[in-house]
Design a protein around this motif. Structure first.
Motif, mmCIF file in Angstrom:
data_model
loop_
_atom_site.group_PDB
_atom_site.id
_atom_site.type_symbol
_atom_site.label_atom_id
_atom_site.label_comp_id
_atom_site.label_asym_id
_atom_site.label_seq_id
_atom_site.Cartn_x
_atom_site.Cartn_y
_atom_site.Cartn_z
ATOM 1 N N ASP A 1 14.744 -35.771 11.670
ATOM 2 C CA ASP A 1 14.357 -35.485 13.040
ATOM 3 C C ASP A 1 12.816 -35.497 13.063
ATOM 4 O O ASP A 1 12.184 -35.306 12.009
ATOM 5 C CB ASP A 1 14.904 -34.097 13.409
ATOM 6 N N ASP B 1 16.101 -29.410 12.795
ATOM 7 C CA ASP B 1 15.782 -28.024 13.152
ATOM 8 C C ASP B 1 16.496 -27.516 14.404
ATOM 9 O O ASP B 1 16.484 -26.325 14.663
ATOM 10 C CB ASP B 1 14.279 -27.871 13.401
ATOM 11 N N SER B 2 17.094 -28.392 15.208
ATOM 12 C CA SER B 2 17.592 -27.874 16.483
ATOM 13 C C SER B 2 18.989 -28.377 16.824
ATOM 14 O O SER B 2 19.574 -29.179 16.089
ATOM 15 C CB SER B 2 16.594 -28.151 17.597
ATOM 16 N N ASP C 1 10.404 -33.968 15.861
ATOM 17 C CA ASP C 1 9.677 -32.795 16.359
ATOM 18 C C ASP C 1 10.076 -31.508 15.644
ATOM 19 O O ASP C 1 11.243 -31.136 15.624
ATOM 20 C CB ASP C 1 9.880 -32.665 17.870
ATOM 21 N N ASN C 2 9.106 -30.873 15.060
ATOM 22 C CA ASN C 2 9.287 -29.622 14.317
ATOM 23 C C ASN C 2 10.107 -29.760 13.033
ATOM 24 O O ASN C 2 10.541 -28.764 12.448
ATOM 25 C CB ASN C 2 9.874 -28.517 15.206
ATOM 26 N N THR C 3 10.351 -31.018 12.631
ATOM 27 C CA THR C 3 10.928 -31.252 11.295
ATOM 28 C C THR C 3 9.884 -32.039 10.505
ATOM 29 O O THR C 3 9.369 -31.557 9.500
ATOM 30 C CB THR C 3 12.273 -32.010 11.379
ATOM 31 N N ASP D 1 20.394 -31.721 16.378
ATOM 32 C CA ASP D 1 20.570 -32.151 14.983
ATOM 33 C C ASP D 1 21.902 -31.667 14.387
ATOM 34 O O ASP D 1 22.265 -32.054 13.280
ATOM 35 C CB ASP D 1 19.427 -31.618 14.105
HETATM 36 MG MG MG Z 1 13.370 -31.152 16.313
#
Ligand code: MG
Ligand code: GLC
Length: 240
Positions: A12, A189-190, A14-16, A193
């Motif tokens: 992923d 992360d979300s 964003d934020n991964t 996912d």
């Molecule tokens: Mg993400």
């Protein structure tokens, strides 16, 4: 399509991948060294255009596969070749206009304004409150559309055809590449996912994950957030 690498890592974005620049640089250096051994791709909620843009900004070149728009689009050759077979497969029982129409009068449910957020097989909304999901599902169940609803972070809602998700898109790619499930590593992360982290792949849940993913059983839970968590997970699965 039979790639030369043994493993395929799908992350992923964003934020991964993003969130810790230094850790991302370390991860990318590591992957460059292992290029023949580990293929690399992304699985993101972003559009292909926005994916290309952020990968450029992050200095990531050579992506073997891009799964975009929450698994509703798949591209090869660094994003230039759309998988038409996948597109035709997920079109089954999908009617985007009906989805938009059926949710248009629900209070607190708004179409995402960014033009790239709306795709042929992804209708995306913002919710003012996660409790709107009851009304959303009732409205969609009143249509003949066969859909999948994914709510991330309590307010980003993606409605996809029932045949589409990141996990299902990966299964399609695995088949095309002729690569076994246990040679595919996924990191996220979300909620969008979840479908890929539930298995059968080697999953990595980064430490900064959305709280609701705490129930996932099959994946490795990294102690490190962001790209550092991905590197930690690769070690844990014995891939590095
Ligand atoms: Mg993400
Ligand atoms: C990305 C997409 C957005 C989607 C969200 C959650 O931010 O741009 O449309 O709702 O991911 O999947």
């Amino acid at each position: 399509m039979h790639p030369s690498f043994e493993y395929l890592l799908l992350c992923d974005i964003d934020n991964t991948l993003t969130g810790d620049d230094a850790a991302l640089r370390t991860l990318m250096t590591l992957l460059k060294e292992k290029r023949g051994h580990i293929g690399f791709g992304v699985a993101t909620g972003r559009s292909i255009e926005s994916t290309a843009q952020i990968l450029g900004t992050l200095g990531i070149d050579r992506v073997d596969v891009s799964i975009t728009a929450v698994g509703s689009e798949i591209y090869y050759d660094d994003g230039s070749l759309l998988d038409e077979e996948w597109r035709a497969h997920i079109d089954h029982a999908w009617r985007r206009e009906t989805v938009i129409e059926s949710l248009s009068s629900i209070e607190g449910v708004y179409l995402q304004a960014h033009p790239l957020a709306q795709r042929a097989h992804k209708a995306s909304f913002v919710l003012d409150d996660a409790r709107r999901m009851g009304a959303v599902e009732r409205a969609l169940d009143g249509t003949t559309v066969r859909y999948r609803a994914i709510l991330s972070h309590g307010n980003y809602l993606d409605i996809l055809p029932h045949r589409a998700s990141k996990g299902l898109a990966i299964a399609h790619v695995a088949k095309r590449f002729g690569i076994a499930d246990k040679k595919i590593i996924v990191a996220g992360d979300s909620e969008n996912d979840r479908s890929m982290l539930e298995g059968p792949y080697l999953g990595i849940l980064v430490a900064n994950h959305e709280e609701s993913l705490g129930d996932l059983k099959e994946c490795y839970r990294a102690k490190t957030p962001f790209a550092g968590g991905v590197a930690e997970g690769l070690q844990w699965w014995g891939v590095l």
